[in-house]
Design a protein around this motif. Structure first.
Motif, PDB file in Angstrom:
ATOM      1  N   ASN A   1       0.833  -1.200   0.000  1.00 45.35           N
ATOM      2  CA  ASN A   1       0.000   0.000   0.000  1.00 45.35           C
ATOM      3  C   ASN A   1       0.866   1.247   0.000  1.00 45.35           C
ATOM      4  O   ASN A   1       1.362   1.683   1.045  1.00 45.35           O
ATOM      5  CB  ASN A   1      -0.925  -0.010   1.229  1.00 45.35           C
ATOM      6  N   GLU A   2       1.043   1.840  -1.181  1.00 50.08           N
ATOM      7  CA  GLU A   2       1.884   3.024  -1.290  1.00 50.08           C
ATOM      8  C   GLU A   2       1.247   4.248  -0.646  1.00 50.08           C
ATOM      9  O   GLU A   2       1.934   5.226  -0.338  1.00 50.08           O
ATOM     10  CB  GLU A   2       2.197   3.303  -2.762  1.00 50.08           C
ATOM     11  N   GLU A   3      -0.067   4.221  -0.439  1.00 51.12           N
ATOM     12  CA  GLU A   3      -0.737   5.347   0.199  1.00 51.12           C
ATOM     13  C   GLU A   3      -0.202   5.559   1.610  1.00 51.12           C
ATOM     14  O   GLU A   3      -0.080   6.693   2.080  1.00 51.12           O
ATOM     15  CB  GLU A   3      -2.247   5.118   0.243  1.00 51.12           C
ATOM     16  N   LEU A   4       0.104   4.487   2.311  1.00 53.11           N
ATOM     17  CA  LEU A   4       0.621   4.610   3.662  1.00 53.11           C
ATOM     18  C   LEU A   4       1.964   5.317   3.669  1.00 53.11           C
ATOM     19  O   LEU A   4       2.244   6.126   4.554  1.00 53.11           O
ATOM     20  CB  LEU A   4       0.740   3.224   4.298  1.00 53.11           C
ATOM     21  N   THR A   5       2.788   5.026   2.684  1.00 54.50           N
ATOM     22  CA  THR A   5       4.069   5.711   2.589  1.00 54.50           C
ATOM     23  C   THR A   5       3.859   7.194   2.334  1.00 54.50           C
ATOM     24  O   THR A   5       4.542   8.044   2.919  1.00 54.50           O
ATOM     25  CB  THR A   5       4.926   5.103   1.466  1.00 54.50           C
ATOM     26  N   ALA A   6       2.882   7.513   1.486  1.00 55.84           N
ATOM     27  CA  ALA A   6       2.576   8.919   1.213  1.00 55.84           C
ATOM     28  C   ALA A   6       2.103   9.624   2.480  1.00 55.84           C
ATOM     29  O   ALA A   6       2.522  10.749   2.778  1.00 55.84           O
ATOM     30  CB  ALA A   6       1.510   9.020   0.122  1.00 55.84           C
ATOM     31  N   VAL A   7       1.246   8.979   3.244  1.00 57.85           N
ATOM     32  CA  VAL A   7       0.745   9.571   4.476  1.00 57.85           C
ATOM     33  C   VAL A   7       1.883   9.783   5.466  1.00 57.85           C
ATOM     34  O   VAL A   7       1.952  10.811   6.148  1.00 57.85           O
ATOM     35  CB  VAL A   7      -0.350   8.679   5.109  1.00 57.85           C
ATOM     36  N   LEU A   8       2.798   8.841   5.540  1.00 63.11           N
ATOM     37  CA  LEU A   8       3.927   8.976   6.447  1.00 63.11           C
ATOM     38  C   LEU A   8       4.790  10.162   6.053  1.00 63.11           C
ATOM     39  O   LEU A   8       5.211  10.952   6.907  1.00 63.11           O
ATOM     40  CB  LEU A   8       4.755   7.688   6.451  1.00 63.11           C
ATOM     41  N   ARG A   9       5.046  10.321   4.762  1.00 66.64           N
ATOM     42  CA  ARG A   9       5.844  11.471   4.310  1.00 66.64           C
ATOM     43  C   ARG A   9       5.178  12.786   4.698  1.00 66.64           C
ATOM     44  O   ARG A   9       5.828  13.721   5.163  1.00 66.64           O
ATOM     45  CB  ARG A   9       6.020  11.416   2.791  1.00 66.64           C
ATOM     46  N   VAL A  10       3.879  12.860   4.483  1.00 68.25           N
ATOM     47  CA  VAL A  10       3.140  14.077   4.829  1.00 68.25           C
ATOM     48  C   VAL A  10       3.135  14.261   6.347  1.00 68.25           C
ATOM     49  O   VAL A  10       3.298  15.361   6.856  1.00 68.25           O
ATOM     50  CB  VAL A  10       1.698  14.005   4.284  1.00 68.25           C
ATOM     51  N   GLY A  11       2.951  13.166   7.068  1.00 64.10           N
ATOM     52  CA  GLY A  11       2.824  13.248   8.506  1.00 64.10           C
ATOM     53  C   GLY A  11       4.056  13.775   9.218  1.00 64.10           C
ATOM     54  O   GLY A  11       3.947  14.381  10.290  1.00 64.10           O
ATOM     55  N   ILE A  12       5.221  13.570   8.638  1.00 62.17           N
ATOM     56  CA  ILE A  12       6.445  14.028   9.298  1.00 62.17           C
ATOM     57  C   ILE A  12       6.845  15.431   8.859  1.00 62.17           C
ATOM     58  O   ILE A  12       7.856  15.956   9.335  1.00 62.17           O
ATOM     59  CB  ILE A  12       7.620  13.049   9.039  1.00 62.17           C
ATOM     60  N   THR A  13       6.041  16.050   7.989  1.00 62.04           N
ATOM     61  CA  THR A  13       6.416  17.376   7.505  1.00 62.04           C
ATOM     62  C   THR A  13       5.426  18.469   7.885  1.00 62.04           C
ATOM     63  O   THR A  13       5.739  19.644   7.729  1.00 62.04           O
ATOM     64  CB  THR A  13       6.560  17.384   5.967  1.00 62.04           C
ATOM     65  N   ASN A  14       4.234  18.144   8.369  1.00 57.75           N
ATOM     66  CA  ASN A  14       3.285  19.199   8.702  1.00 57.75           C
ATOM     67  C   ASN A  14       2.283  18.746   9.744  1.00 57.75           C
ATOM     68  O   ASN A  14       2.081  17.554   9.968  1.00 57.75           O
ATOM     69  CB  ASN A  14       2.556  19.689   7.440  1.00 57.75           C
ATOM     70  N   LYS A  15       1.649  19.729  10.365  1.00 57.37           N
ATOM     71  CA  LYS A  15       0.740  19.471  11.480  1.00 57.37           C
ATOM     72  C   LYS A  15      -0.483  18.664  11.054  1.00 57.37           C
ATOM     73  O   LYS A  15      -0.921  17.751  11.770  1.00 57.37           O
ATOM     74  CB  LYS A  15       0.303  20.804  12.089  1.00 57.37           C
ATOM     75  N   ALA A  16      -1.054  19.001   9.889  1.00 56.91           N
ATOM     76  CA  ALA A  16      -2.256  18.293   9.442  1.00 56.91           C
ATOM     77  C   ALA A  16      -1.977  16.813   9.232  1.00 56.91           C
ATOM     78  O   ALA A  16      -2.777  15.948   9.597  1.00 56.91           O
ATOM     79  CB  ALA A  16      -2.796  18.921   8.155  1.00 56.91           C
ATOM     80  N   GLY A  17      -0.825  16.516   8.651  1.00 62.97           N
ATOM     81  CA  GLY A  17      -0.457  15.127   8.441  1.00 62.97           C
ATOM     82  C   GLY A  17      -0.213  14.405   9.752  1.00 62.97           C
ATOM     83  O   GLY A  17      -0.610  13.252   9.928  1.00 62.97           O
ATOM     84  N   ALA A  18       0.432  15.093  10.691  1.00 65.08           N
ATOM     85  CA  ALA A  18       0.677  14.492  11.993  1.00 65.08           C
ATOM     86  C   ALA A  18      -0.634  14.190  12.709  1.00 65.08           C
ATOM     87  O   ALA A  18      -0.789  13.130  13.330  1.00 65.08           O
ATOM     88  CB  ALA A  18       1.545  15.418  12.846  1.00 65.08           C
TER      89      ALA A  18
END
Length: 199
Positions: free
Chosen positions: A106-123
């Motif tokens: 599931n590449e979506e999870l990798t995308a979410v992880l990248r976003v999550g470590i760079t901004n508040k909304a992703g976290a």
């Protein structure tokens, strides 16, 4: 002739619905890729619409704003396993095996992880996934109800650390590990976090 429905009404409505579904899917796919590539702050509605070959107004129509689009794009179900039928001593291994099955495909999870470590909304989105999907698993096996959050957090730290190094940073020694090796290394660690006596 009044009161007689047009023969074309149903096919037309069906075609419109299919176009709408296709448009939403294209927007979401483009959004996931753009958020992963640019991060939440730099990704724009205009760029996402261009990637999806759709007018920006359509993105706003379907999702309202960038926050709404991000929330829809990363609303992920980890499909956590039902551990209620397992002996408590096997839950750590089962979680690692499930983690590998989901993340390897599931590449979506990798995308979410990248976003999550760079901004508040992703976290915040990742925190929600942890709260709603990971904590309930720990609740089933944790020996002390007051330690559920801590033990679930330690499990998440271990698994997210693996995800970061294997799928985002792609550290060669971690990428080189076979799933069976990861299972052998991490299964006992998660088991200790979940059920071992508090240190």
């Amino acid at each position: 002739m009044t009161g007689i429905p047009s023969r074309n009404t149903e096919p037309t409505n069906g075609s419109a619905a299919r176009r709408s579904d296709a448009s939403r899917s294209a927007i979401l796919a483009a959004a996931r890729e753009r958020f992963a590539t640019d991060g939440y702050e730099r990704a724009t509605i205009r760029a996402i619409a261009k990637d999806a070959h759709i007018d920006p107004s359509m993105v706003m129509r379907y999702f309202g704003n960038k926050d709404g689009l991000f929330a829809a794009a990363v609303a992920l179900d980890l499909r956590m396993p039902d551990v209620s039928h397992l002996p408590h001593t096997e839950v750590g291994r089962a979680l690692v095996a499930h983690f590998l099955t989901v993340w390897e495909t599931n590449e979506e999870l990798t995308a979410v992880l990248r976003v999550g470590i760079t901004n508040k909304a992703g976290a915040e989105r990742l925190q929600g996934i942890f709260r709603e999907q990971v904590v309930p698993v720990a609740q089933r096996v944790c020996p002390d109800p007051e330690q559920v959050q801590t033990r679930a957090g330690l499990c998440a730290a271990q698994l997210m650390g693996l995800a970061l190094t294997r799928y985002v940073l792609r550290l060669p020694p971690v990428v080189a590990l076979a799933p069976e090796e990861i299972l052998a290394w991490l299964g006992p660690t998660l088991q200790r976090y979940l059920t071992a006596p508090s240190p």
